[in-house]
Design a protein around this motif. Structure first.
Motif, PDB file in Angstrom:
ATOM      1  N   LYS A  95     -48.332   0.323  94.602  1.00 42.77           N
ATOM      2  CA  LYS A  95     -48.987  -1.139  94.222  1.00 42.77           C
ATOM      3  C   LYS A  95     -50.051  -1.583  95.232  1.00 42.77           C
ATOM      4  O   LYS A  95     -50.904  -2.378  94.615  1.00 42.77           O
ATOM      5  CB  LYS A  95     -47.748  -2.271  94.517  1.00 42.77           C
ATOM      6  N   PHE A 148     -47.913   7.118  88.882  1.00 50.87           N
ATOM      7  CA  PHE A 148     -47.346   5.774  89.757  1.00 50.87           C
ATOM      8  C   PHE A 148     -48.417   4.872  89.860  1.00 50.87           C
ATOM      9  O   PHE A 148     -48.085   3.777  89.662  1.00 50.87           O
ATOM     10  CB  PHE A 148     -47.196   6.267  91.096  1.00 50.87           C
ATOM     11  N   TYR A 187     -37.098  -1.950  91.793  1.00 49.63           N
ATOM     12  CA  TYR A 187     -38.007  -1.507  90.488  1.00 49.63           C
ATOM     13  C   TYR A 187     -37.091  -0.690  89.630  1.00 49.63           C
ATOM     14  O   TYR A 187     -37.294  -0.422  88.472  1.00 49.63           O
ATOM     15  CB  TYR A 187     -39.226  -0.888  91.133  1.00 49.63           C
ATOM     16  N   ILE A 215     -47.185   3.060  86.530  1.00 50.14           N
ATOM     17  CA  ILE A 215     -45.670   2.419  86.730  1.00 50.14           C
ATOM     18  C   ILE A 215     -45.968   1.404  87.583  1.00 50.14           C
ATOM     19  O   ILE A 215     -45.412   0.157  87.386  1.00 50.14           O
ATOM     20  CB  ILE A 215     -44.912   3.561  87.423  1.00 50.14           C
ATOM     21  N   ALA A 216     -46.946   1.327  88.573  1.00 47.95           N
ATOM     22  CA  ALA A 216     -47.172   0.120  89.434  1.00 47.95           C
ATOM     23  C   ALA A 216     -47.669  -1.232  88.949  1.00 47.95           C
ATOM     24  O   ALA A 216     -47.268  -2.167  89.245  1.00 47.95           O
ATOM     25  CB  ALA A 216     -48.325   0.715  90.628  1.00 47.95           C
ATOM     26  N   VAL A 218     -43.348   3.067  94.449  1.00 49.98           N
ATOM     27  CA  VAL A 218     -43.918   2.198  93.849  1.00 49.98           C
ATOM     28  C   VAL A 218     -44.634   1.343  94.606  1.00 49.98           C
ATOM     29  O   VAL A 218     -45.539   0.670  94.282  1.00 49.98           O
ATOM     30  CB  VAL A 218     -42.643   1.415  92.831  1.00 49.98           C
TER      31      VAL A 218
END
Length: 103
Positions: free
Chosen positions: A56, A79, A94, A83-84, A52
């Motif tokens: 990001k 991801f 996370y 998710i990020a 993660v």
């Protein structure tokens, strides 16, 4: 030598451990939760948090790094795209590990 190493071996060889954690992180990304043993869950949480953090960044280099670690461009895209963005304001932690009880 394994002196001062902070990860767990999980009772398997190195290649098996890497494949196991890669598959657990993939399933965690697809299903948002998994059911496994406590030691495997802790190691999976550690690896997933690293993925993660890489996602990001949002760069092409980060996407390629995720593909290299996870072995799939589909999971890397998951991801990066889903998710990020949920964790832009958080600097770590996370994932969460919950104990389910005895088997």
């Amino acid at each position: 030598m394994w002196h001062r190493k902070k990860r767990h071996r999980l009772g398997v060889k190195t290649k098996h451990r890497k494949a196991l954690l890669r598959n657990l992180v993939r399933n965690l990304a697809f299903h948002r939760q998994i059911l496994t043993t406590l030691s495997r869950a802790k190691e999976t949480s550690r690896v997933a948090d690293q993925m993660v953090t890489i996602a990001k960044e949002g760069t092409l280099a980060a996407r390629r790094q995720l593909i290299r670690h996870l072995g799939s461009s589909e999971v890397a895209g998951l991801f990066m795209d889903q998710i990020a963005p949920r964790f832009t304001d958080r600097n770590g932690g996370y994932t969460r590990v919950l104990k389910m009880g005895t088997r």
